[in-house]
Write a protein that holds these residues in place. Structure first.
Motif, PDB file in Angstrom:
ATOM      1  N   LEU A  78       0.827  -1.210   0.000  1.00 41.83           N
ATOM      2  CA  LEU A  78       0.000   0.000   0.000  1.00 41.83           C
ATOM      3  C   LEU A  78       0.860   1.258   0.000  1.00 41.83           C
ATOM      4  CD1 LEU A  78      -2.819   1.226   0.129  1.00 41.83           C
ATOM      5  CD2 LEU A  78      -2.713   1.062   2.627  1.00 41.83           C
ATOM      6  N   ILE A  79       1.908   1.258   0.789  1.00 48.83           N
ATOM      7  CA  ILE A  79       2.814   2.409   0.808  1.00 48.83           C
ATOM      8  C   ILE A  79       3.428   2.625  -0.575  1.00 48.83           C
ATOM      9  CG2 ILE A  79       5.041   3.229   1.698  1.00 48.83           C
ATOM     10  CD1 ILE A  79       4.243   1.962   4.407  1.00 48.83           C
ATOM     11  N   SER A  80       3.822   1.538  -1.214  1.00 52.86           N
ATOM     12  CA  SER A  80       4.408   1.640  -2.556  1.00 52.86           C
ATOM     13  C   SER A  80       3.409   2.229  -3.544  1.00 52.86           C
ATOM     14  CB  SER A  80       4.856   0.259  -3.023  1.00 52.86           C
ATOM     15  OG  SER A  80       5.343   0.307  -4.347  1.00 52.86           O
ATOM     16  N   LEU A  81       2.148   1.801  -3.454  1.00 54.04           N
ATOM     17  CA  LEU A  81       1.118   2.342  -4.333  1.00 54.04           C
ATOM     18  C   LEU A  81       0.939   3.840  -4.110  1.00 54.04           C
ATOM     19  CD1 LEU A  81      -1.253   2.172  -6.320  1.00 54.04           C
ATOM     20  CD2 LEU A  81      -2.694   1.422  -4.403  1.00 54.04           C
ATOM     21  N   CYS A  82       0.871   4.260  -2.856  1.00 53.11           N
ATOM     22  CA  CYS A  82       0.682   5.689  -2.545  1.00 53.11           C
ATOM     23  C   CYS A  82       1.862   6.523  -3.032  1.00 53.11           C
ATOM     24  CB  CYS A  82       0.470   5.881  -1.048  1.00 53.11           C
ATOM     25  SG  CYS A  82      -1.088   5.219  -0.442  1.00 53.11           S
ATOM     26  N   ASP A  86       1.862   9.402  -5.824  1.00 59.39           N
ATOM     27  CA  ASP A  86       2.138  10.661  -5.136  1.00 59.39           C
ATOM     28  C   ASP A  86       0.845  11.169  -4.496  1.00 59.39           C
ATOM     29  OD1 ASP A  86       3.586  12.805  -4.133  1.00 59.39           O
ATOM     30  OD2 ASP A  86       3.287  14.040  -5.917  1.00 59.39           O
ATOM     31  N   LEU A  87       0.187  10.266  -3.776  1.00 56.21           N
ATOM     32  CA  LEU A  87      -1.109  10.582  -3.178  1.00 56.21           C
ATOM     33  C   LEU A  87      -0.896  11.418  -1.921  1.00 56.21           C
ATOM     34  CD1 LEU A  87      -4.142  10.343  -3.175  1.00 56.21           C
ATOM     35  CD2 LEU A  87      -3.928   8.125  -2.021  1.00 56.21           C
ATOM     36  N   ARG A  88      -1.423  12.629  -1.955  1.00 52.19           N
ATOM     37  CA  ARG A  88      -1.280  13.569  -0.851  1.00 52.19           C
ATOM     38  C   ARG A  88      -2.653  13.908  -0.284  1.00 52.19           C
ATOM     39  NH1 ARG A  88       3.756  16.258  -0.749  1.00 52.19           N
ATOM     40  NH2 ARG A  88       5.147  15.381  -2.323  1.00 52.19           N
ATOM     41  N   GLY A  89      -2.641  14.321   0.980  1.00 54.63           N
ATOM     42  CA  GLY A  89      -3.880  14.643   1.656  1.00 54.63           C
ATOM     43  C   GLY A  89      -4.662  15.710   0.919  1.00 54.63           C
ATOM     44  N   ARG A  90      -5.966  15.513   0.792  1.00 55.97           N
ATOM     45  CA  ARG A  90      -6.830  16.445   0.088  1.00 55.97           C
ATOM     46  C   ARG A  90      -7.633  17.321   1.051  1.00 55.97           C
ATOM     47  NH1 ARG A  90      -7.082  14.837  -5.388  1.00 55.97           N
ATOM     48  NH2 ARG A  90      -5.215  13.579  -5.743  1.00 55.97           N
ATOM     49  N   GLY A  91      -7.285  17.285   2.337  1.00 53.68           N
ATOM     50  CA  GLY A  91      -7.996  18.111   3.301  1.00 53.68           C
ATOM     51  C   GLY A  91      -7.423  19.505   3.447  1.00 53.68           C
ATOM     52  N   GLY A  92      -6.232  19.744   2.892  1.00 55.76           N
ATOM     53  CA  GLY A  92      -5.649  21.068   2.978  1.00 55.76           C
ATOM     54  C   GLY A  92      -4.145  21.090   3.013  1.00 55.76           C
ATOM     55  N   ALA A  93      -3.528  20.195   3.792  1.00 56.02           N
ATOM     56  CA  ALA A  93      -2.083  20.263   3.996  1.00 56.02           C
ATOM     57  C   ALA A  93      -1.285  19.630   2.866  1.00 56.02           C
ATOM     58  CB  ALA A  93      -1.705  19.606   5.327  1.00 56.02           C
ATOM     59  N   GLY A  94      -1.866  18.678   2.142  1.00 49.68           N
ATOM     60  CA  GLY A  94      -1.137  18.035   1.058  1.00 49.68           C
ATOM     61  C   GLY A  94      -0.016  17.136   1.540  1.00 49.68           C
ATOM     62  N   PHE A  95      -0.162  16.550   2.743  1.00 53.25           N
ATOM     63  CA  PHE A  95       0.892  15.695   3.301  1.00 53.25           C
ATOM     64  C   PHE A  95       0.832  14.325   2.632  1.00 53.25           C
ATOM     65  CE2 PHE A  95       2.973  13.037   6.495  1.00 53.25           C
ATOM     66  CZ  PHE A  95       4.065  13.820   6.832  1.00 53.25           C
ATOM     67  N   PRO A  96       1.988  13.741   2.268  1.00 49.20           N
ATOM     68  CA  PRO A  96       1.985  12.442   1.575  1.00 49.20           C
ATOM     69  C   PRO A  96       1.370  11.338   2.434  1.00 49.20           C
ATOM     70  CG  PRO A  96       4.122  13.517   1.364  1.00 49.20           C
ATOM     71  CD  PRO A  96       3.348  14.308   2.381  1.00 49.20           C
ATOM     72  N   PRO A 256      -6.181   7.139 -17.490  1.00 49.47           N
ATOM     73  CA  PRO A 256      -5.482   8.125 -16.656  1.00 49.47           C
ATOM     74  C   PRO A 256      -4.945   7.495 -15.382  1.00 49.47           C
ATOM     75  CG  PRO A 256      -7.604   8.969 -17.425  1.00 49.47           C
ATOM     76  CD  PRO A 256      -7.565   7.519 -17.761  1.00 49.47           C
ATOM     77  N   GLU A 257      -3.835   7.979 -14.903  1.00 52.48           N
ATOM     78  CA  GLU A 257      -3.254   7.428 -13.685  1.00 52.48           C
ATOM     79  C   GLU A 257      -4.213   7.608 -12.512  1.00 52.48           C
ATOM     80  OE1 GLU A 257       0.512   9.061 -12.821  1.00 52.48           O
ATOM     81  OE2 GLU A 257       1.505   8.212 -14.574  1.00 52.48           O
ATOM     82  N   PRO A 258      -4.386   6.582 -11.666  1.00 52.64           N
ATOM     83  CA  PRO A 258      -5.218   6.733 -10.473  1.00 52.64           C
ATOM     84  C   PRO A 258      -4.704   7.869  -9.592  1.00 52.64           C
ATOM     85  CG  PRO A 258      -4.692   4.431 -10.857  1.00 52.64           C
ATOM     86  CD  PRO A 258      -3.856   5.226 -11.808  1.00 52.64           C
ATOM     87  N   GLY A 259      -5.630   8.573  -8.987  1.00 46.68           N
ATOM     88  CA  GLY A 259      -5.238   9.685  -8.127  1.00 46.68           C
ATOM     89  C   GLY A 259      -4.852  10.930  -8.882  1.00 46.68           C
ATOM     90  N   SER A 260      -5.068  10.931 -10.221  1.00 49.32           N
ATOM     91  CA  SER A 260      -4.594  12.062 -11.021  1.00 49.32           C
ATOM     92  C   SER A 260      -5.689  13.072 -11.305  1.00 49.32           C
ATOM     93  CB  SER A 260      -4.002  11.560 -12.343  1.00 49.32           C
ATOM     94  OG  SER A 260      -5.003  10.916 -13.122  1.00 49.32           O
ATOM     95  N   THR A 261      -6.797  12.995 -10.564  1.00 44.99           N
ATOM     96  CA  THR A 261      -7.808  14.044 -10.661  1.00 44.99           C
ATOM     97  C   THR A 261      -7.853  14.812  -9.348  1.00 44.99           C
ATOM     98  OG1 THR A 261      -9.657  12.685  -9.873  1.00 44.99           O
ATOM     99  CG2 THR A 261      -9.208  12.671 -12.250  1.00 44.99           C
TER     100      THR A 261
END
Length: 463
Positions: A78-82, A86-96, A256-261
């Motif tokens: 799961l970590i490798s997938l994230c 480059d999946l980052r938090g969508r709540g505001g901070a953008g933390f990986p 399209p790459e997952p997480g790319s929207t």
């Protein structure tokens, strides 16, 4: 089902709403609108999925129903997938998200205690609707994301932290139908600007008030009931679940790459509101042009990222809608709010937001509630035409010296917004010292949650 505080405050309208079925085929009316926890008088908003997305993206039609059986991913997988996403938090901070997963995994190993996972759907930013739309239209997608994380971390429990009653009812119904591990509980979160901050979330779920605490410790170290805890925004989890549903854990993936929207809530000072799902490689100018919000000459005046964001810099309009790219351009994507000032003077806009932050701060830290009130007083003097050059210098000093002095980000939000006004609109600010501003004088009375606040329930028209 967990219970939160009974008193609700903040920008949202919870009065008199009769929840309609907002899941599955019943979400689409004959006239093409979606009933999102609606009522007859609910204001309309628009949903735009970018041309060419087809069946990609978290709000794709295929994600508005229960998905197939989930692949079980180990934590390293799961970590490798994230990381690949480059999946980052969508709540505001953008933390990986990968770094959060790693931190919680390590803390759980060191302490020998199973962690907790929190899907944060409180959505305290007044102008935003993306999280509530996701919870209404795609609840199983959010639950799938939380489940994938919970299983990978061998979590003891998953908490769905949701403040809106209509969304909470929808999520509760879906949880009751699932009956899978880890165990899930839906928590009635209080609503307010600080209630979704991660330490406030942990405090509320542990039986206390939904107010931020000093850091350290952070939730991954000492979270819900003392256990290592991963707190993640519901859009983040939805992006993850979409990737797992598409089999993205085993590259290569198709389309399209997952997480790319990215989900953007675009709102004007006239109350026009559009939720946009766009590819992250699209730039902000393209979004505003498609919505007919790009002016014939010059650039629009935009506050980007929500109340914790700031004024859009000239470079950000031609920058991809990605967290790191926006930071490099001197702006912040934040939680995806795009506030377009069509008629409002930027000085008045800052005064309105500071007025809201002054009302909504937790009243725990002296620098925060005194500092925001002081900054508000100076900006209101600018709107009234009574400020002096000394006022501006004092505001400039506060915009720097007050950062980092609160337990949460509210004071930083106020100081950052003020700094952006003084930097991006310094000529305009100086003009307020010479003569009264007609736009400021004509502005309506300050509303409790500002004129950009989203009413809820809404009727969502897809086009």
């Amino acid at each position: 089902m967990g219970e939160g505080a009974t008193g609700e405050r903040g920008p949202r309208d919870h009065s008199g709403g009769v929840a309609l079925e907002a899941y599955g085929t019943a979400a689409v009316r004959a006239d093409g609108t979606h009933a999102i926890a609606g009522r007859a008088t609910a204001p309309a908003a628009r949903l735009l999925r970018w041309p060419g997305l087809a069946d990609a993206g978290v709000l794709a039609p295929r994600n508005r129903r229960a998905g197939p059986a989930l692949a079980r991913l180990g934590v390293e997988e799961l970590i490798s997938l994230c990381e690949r996403m480059d999946l980052r938090g969508r709540g505001g901070a953008g933390f990986p998200l990968a770094r959060k997963l790693r931190a919680v995994q390590e803390a759980a190993r060191v302490h020998g205690r199973a962690p907790h996972v929190v899907a944060n759907g409180e959505e305290g930013e007044p102008a935003s609707v993306k999280d509530r739309v996701l919870l209404s239209l795609c609840p199983d997608l959010v639950l799938d994301g939380a489940t994938v994380v919970g299983r990978a971390l061998a979590a003891e429990r998953i908490h769905l932290y949701v403040s809106d009653p209509c969304c909470r009812r929808i999520v509760t119904e879906r949880v009751e139908l699932r009956g899978e591990s880890p165990a899930m509980e839906v928590f009635a979160a209080p609503s307010g600007y600080v209630c979704g901050e991660e330490t406030a979330v942990v405090r509320a779920l542990s039986g206390g008030p939904a107010k931020p605490t000093a850091k350290p410790p952070r939730p991954f170290e000492h979270g819900v009931r003392g256990r290592p805890t991963l707190v993640s925004n519901v859009e983040t989890l939805a992006q993850l679940a979409d990737a797992v549903r598409r089999g993205a854990a085993a590259p290569p993936w198709s389309g399209p790459e997952p997480g790319s929207t990215v989900l953007l809530t675009v709102v004007t000072d006239h109350g026009e509101r559009t939720l946009v799902e766009a590819p992250a490689d699209v730039d902000l100018r393209s979004v505003l042009e498609r919505l007919a919000l790009w002016p014939a000459t010059g650039q629009p005046q935009v506050i980007l990222g929500g109340f914790f964001g700031g004024f859009a810099t000239p470079d950000c309009f031609t920058t991809p809608l990605r967290h790191q790219a926006m930071r490099a351009a001197g702006s912040s994507l934040g939680c995806g709010i795009v506030m377009v000032l069509t008629d409002t003077c930027p000085v008045t806009a800052v005064a309105e937001i500071l007025h809201y932050l002054d009302r909504e701060n937790a009243h725990q830290c002296g620098p925060c509630f005194r500092g925001i009130a002081a900054m508000l007083g100076g900006v209101e003097a600018l709107t009234a035409g009574s400020a002096t050059a000394q006022t501006v210098e004092q505001l400039r000093s506060w915009s720097v010296s007050l950062r980092g002095r609160g337990a949460c980000g509210t004071l930083d939000a106020a100081a950052g917004l003020l700094a952006g006004l003084l930097t991006e609109h310094h000529v305009l600010v100086a003009a307020h010292l010479d003569t009264a501003c007609g736009r400021c004088a004509a502005a309506p009375d300050r509303l409790p949650a500002t004129r950009w606040a989203a009413s809820w329930p809404i009727d969502l028209e897809e086009y």
